[in-house]
Motif scaffolding. Structure first.
Motif, PDB file in Angstrom:
ATOM      1  N   LEU A 362     -73.894  50.337  20.204  1.00 32.79           N
ATOM      2  CA  LEU A 362     -74.016  51.695  19.671  1.00 32.79           C
ATOM      3  C   LEU A 362     -75.007  51.705  18.510  1.00 32.79           C
ATOM      4  N   PRO A 363     -76.025  52.578  18.546  1.00 36.03           N
ATOM      5  CA  PRO A 363     -76.982  52.612  17.432  1.00 36.03           C
ATOM      6  C   PRO A 363     -76.329  53.185  16.165  1.00 36.03           C
ATOM      7  N   ASN A 364     -76.735  52.688  14.994  1.00 42.02           N
ATOM      8  CA  ASN A 364     -76.240  53.197  13.704  1.00 42.02           C
ATOM      9  C   ASN A 364     -74.713  53.220  13.623  1.00 42.02           C
ATOM     10  N   PHE A 365     -74.117  52.174  14.184  1.00 42.79           N
ATOM     11  CA  PHE A 365     -72.654  52.070  14.193  1.00 42.79           C
ATOM     12  C   PHE A 365     -72.298  50.663  13.719  1.00 42.79           C
ATOM     13  N   TYR A 366     -71.540  50.578  12.639  1.00 44.55           N
ATOM     14  CA  TYR A 366     -71.196  49.281  12.047  1.00 44.55           C
ATOM     15  C   TYR A 366     -69.683  49.074  12.115  1.00 44.55           C
ATOM     16  N   ILE A 367     -69.285  47.809  12.267  1.00 44.29           N
ATOM     17  CA  ILE A 367     -67.844  47.506  12.397  1.00 44.29           C
ATOM     18  C   ILE A 367     -67.493  46.343  11.467  1.00 44.29           C
ATOM     19  N   ALA A 368     -66.405  46.503  10.693  1.00 42.53           N
ATOM     20  CA  ALA A 368     -65.991  45.420   9.798  1.00 42.53           C
ATOM     21  C   ALA A 368     -64.485  45.432   9.594  1.00 42.53           C
ATOM     22  N   GLY A 369     -63.964  44.301   9.115  1.00 48.51           N
ATOM     23  CA  GLY A 369     -62.544  44.211   8.779  1.00 48.51           C
ATOM     24  C   GLY A 369     -61.687  43.794   9.955  1.00 48.51           C
ATOM     25  N   GLU A 370     -60.426  44.150   9.875  1.00 48.68           N
ATOM     26  CA  GLU A 370     -59.443  43.614  10.816  1.00 48.68           C
ATOM     27  C   GLU A 370     -59.540  44.195  12.219  1.00 48.68           C
ATOM     28  N   VAL A 371     -60.360  45.224  12.394  1.00 48.95           N
ATOM     29  CA  VAL A 371     -60.558  45.795  13.728  1.00 48.95           C
ATOM     30  C   VAL A 371     -61.320  44.798  14.616  1.00 48.95           C
ATOM     31  N   LEU A 372     -62.014  43.839  13.987  1.00 49.22           N
ATOM     32  CA  LEU A 372     -62.722  42.785  14.733  1.00 49.22           C
ATOM     33  C   LEU A 372     -61.750  41.683  15.121  1.00 49.22           C
ATOM     34  N   ASN A 373     -62.114  40.915  16.140  1.00 50.03           N
ATOM     35  CA  ASN A 373     -61.287  39.775  16.553  1.00 50.03           C
ATOM     36  C   ASN A 373     -61.544  38.589  15.613  1.00 50.03           C
ATOM     37  N   ILE A 374     -61.200  38.813  14.336  1.00 48.68           N
ATOM     38  CA  ILE A 374     -61.356  37.780  13.298  1.00 48.68           C
ATOM     39  C   ILE A 374     -60.062  37.767  12.508  1.00 48.68           C
ATOM     40  N   ASP A 375     -59.519  36.592  12.257  1.00 46.89           N
ATOM     41  CA  ASP A 375     -58.367  36.523  11.347  1.00 46.89           C
ATOM     42  C   ASP A 375     -58.322  35.156  10.708  1.00 46.89           C
ATOM     43  N   ALA A 376     -57.572  35.067   9.625  1.00 49.43           N
ATOM     44  CA  ALA A 376     -57.542  33.833   8.840  1.00 49.43           C
ATOM     45  C   ALA A 376     -56.113  33.474   8.498  1.00 49.43           C
ATOM     46  N   VAL A 377     -55.952  32.252   7.990  1.00 52.59           N
ATOM     47  CA  VAL A 377     -54.647  31.863   7.467  1.00 52.59           C
ATOM     48  C   VAL A 377     -54.455  32.592   6.135  1.00 52.59           C
ATOM     49  N   THR A 378     -53.268  32.461   5.558  1.00 50.81           N
ATOM     50  CA  THR A 378     -52.970  33.171   4.321  1.00 50.81           C
ATOM     51  C   THR A 378     -53.641  32.492   3.123  1.00 50.81           C
ATOM     52  N   GLY A 379     -54.001  33.265   2.112  1.00 52.91           N
ATOM     53  CA  GLY A 379     -54.612  32.685   0.914  1.00 52.91           C
ATOM     54  C   GLY A 379     -55.819  33.436   0.383  1.00 52.91           C
ATOM     55  N   GLY A 380     -56.019  34.677   0.827  1.00 50.71           N
ATOM     56  CA  GLY A 380     -57.158  35.465   0.342  1.00 50.71           C
ATOM     57  C   GLY A 380     -58.338  35.475   1.296  1.00 50.71           C
ATOM     58  N   PHE A 381     -58.198  34.785   2.429  1.00 51.45           N
ATOM     59  CA  PHE A 381     -59.333  34.650   3.358  1.00 51.45           C
ATOM     60  C   PHE A 381     -59.596  35.926   4.155  1.00 51.45           C
ATOM     61  N   ASN A 382     -58.521  36.632   4.537  1.00 57.05           N
ATOM     62  CA  ASN A 382     -58.733  37.860   5.312  1.00 57.05           C
ATOM     63  C   ASN A 382     -59.496  38.891   4.487  1.00 57.05           C
ATOM     64  N   PHE A 383     -59.154  38.994   3.203  1.00 57.78           N
ATOM     65  CA  PHE A 383     -59.901  39.911   2.324  1.00 57.78           C
ATOM     66  C   PHE A 383     -61.353  39.474   2.184  1.00 57.78           C
ATOM     67  N   GLN A 384     -61.579  38.170   2.018  1.00 53.50           N
ATOM     68  CA  GLN A 384     -62.962  37.715   1.817  1.00 53.50           C
ATOM     69  C   GLN A 384     -63.838  38.067   3.013  1.00 53.50           C
ATOM     70  N   ALA A 385     -63.278  37.973   4.214  1.00 51.76           N
ATOM     71  CA  ALA A 385     -64.057  38.379   5.399  1.00 51.76           C
ATOM     72  C   ALA A 385     -64.420  39.859   5.284  1.00 51.76           C
ATOM     73  N   CYS A 386     -63.471  40.685   4.835  1.00 45.63           N
ATOM     74  CA  CYS A 386     -63.746  42.125   4.650  1.00 45.63           C
ATOM     75  C   CYS A 386     -64.851  42.351   3.627  1.00 45.63           C
TER      76      CYS A 386
END
Length: 400
Positions: A362-386
């Motif tokens: 999709l042109p001019n369409f950006y995606i970030a955060g937990e809607v992506l198939n990305i996740d981390a262990v606990t410890g502040g990592f999920n926020f850092q990806a965001c």
């Protein structure tokens, strides 16, 4: 002036808005709840575990069961040190705790929330709460975002909704492939005599493994009312999220409560036995475990607590050591870890350009955060990806 609509008033959406050039764009954030930044508020028990003090992109990606390959380039452009500096420039002092988790000095997530809100206010960015997005329609060069508060027109859409099934359905309707959602960080439900009435008992360093999956993790372990939790469990739940969903959370786990192999534990036992033959086994402090747990180990191993240690048989010692170092438990389900619910699954990463987090479809369409198939262990990592993903989006748009 071009219109940017940010869908989702969480960590990624707000951090992106806070770094956009408001002189170039008119920016509106749409949030379906009455409060923005809800996960930031409850993170770290209300203290906000804002990031993790790991400053090497290669090392940092090791904490992400999904997304590790893709995030390497993202973290090379904006990593935890950059986030700490960003906060520092806004007079927010942070501290690094002994386990490298990073928190605001104030010990309050409100500090982080207020910092974001101030940035947004200064830039005159409009935030619409209780605004539920129904659908997004591509019309020529623009997007029409249909919501409970009417239609919004956008030149650019930034999609940071978190991983609710509804938001994934909406982006699937625009042509993106969705990897099925399964819970990631969770604790294990176990009913076993060894754990009964011992909730709150913790072990500084335990080893956990799931023999059927040939996987193991180590770290602090905690007995809860429902079974087992703590980093040693949460890490294994994140890495094996998809496999554990397949077996419907019924499997066998092996726990080594003292992180010593059987031979070493037996040797410690024998040495103690030789130097303290008259002590009763119930009062003997041989291993680094609480008295209550030690007495429960003896009960489960069918050893009389009042027996002198000199009289403990080889067979009894074997049973004790086995329960400490190789205890097998049947897991019969899972519980959500606190309120910090994290999911594996989401928008397929092959469809994202990780140079700037834009959609390849999709042109001019950006995606970030937990809607992506990305996740981390606990410890502040999920926020850092965001933070890192949102930063890339803002820089890409600012340089347009």
């Amino acid at each position: 002036m071009k219109q940017i609509i940010i869908i989702g008033g969480g960590a990624a959406g707000f951090f992106c808005a806070a770094n956009l050039d408001e002189k170039q764009y008119k920016i509106t954030i749409l949030e379906q709840n009455s409060d923005v930044l809800q996960k930031v508020k409850i993170s770290g028990g209300g203290r906000c575990n804002v990031t993790h003090a790991c400053f090497d992109a290669k090392e940092l990606v090791q904490f992400y069961p999904r997304g590790n390959k893709e995030l390497r380039s993202v973290f090379s452009k904006f990593q935890p040190g950059d986030m700490m500096e960003w906060l520092d420039q806004r007079k927010v002092s942070v501290k690094v705790e002994h386990d490298n988790r990073v928190f605001p000095e104030s010990n309050s997530s409100q500090t982080i929330i207020n910092t974001f809100l101030n940035e947004i206010q200064e830039k005159n960015i409009e935030v619409k709460t209780k605004c539920s997005v129904k659908e997004i329609e591509k019309q020529d060069e623009k997007y029409v975002v249909r919501t409970s508060l009417g239609d919004f027109e956008a030149d650019v859409v930034i999609y940071t909704t978190g991983s609710s099934p509804k938001s994934l359905k909406m982006i699937e309707n625009l042509g993106h492939r969705i990897v099925d959602l399964v819970p990631s960080l969770f604790t294990f439900n176990i009913k076993d005599d060894l754990l009964k009435d011992l909730a709150g008992t913790s072990f500084e360093n335990a080893e956990t493994s799931i023999p059927a999956l040939k996987t193991e993790e180590s770290g602090p372990l905690l007995i809860t009312h429902w079974g087992l939790s703590g980093p040693a469990i949460l890490k294994i739940s994140a890495w094996e999220a998809i496999n554990l969903a397949k077996v419907k959370y019924h499997f066998e786990i092996e726990v080594n409560f003292i992180s010593k192999d059987m031979d070493e534990a037996e040797e410690l036992f024998q040495n103690f036995k030789q130097s303290n033959p008259k002590k009763t086994i119930g009062q003997s402090k041989i291993f680094e475990v609480t008295n209550r747990f030690w007495q429960r180990i003896l009960e489960v191993s069918k050893v009389d607590l009042n027996k002198q240690i000199a009289n403990v048989s080889g067979k009894e010692m074997q049973a004790i050591v086995e329960n400490l170092c190789k205890k097998k438990f049947q897991v019969t389900g899972k519980s959500t870890f606190k309120d910090e619910f994290v999911t594996a699954g989401g928008v397929d990463l092959k469809e994202i350009n990780f140079k700037n987090m834009s959609s390849k479809l999709l042109p001019n369409f950006y995606i970030a955060g937990e809607v992506l198939n990305i996740d981390a262990v606990t410890g502040g990592f999920n926020f850092q990806a965001c933070w890192s993903e949102a930063w890339l989006i803002s820089q890409d748009l600012n340089n347009n």
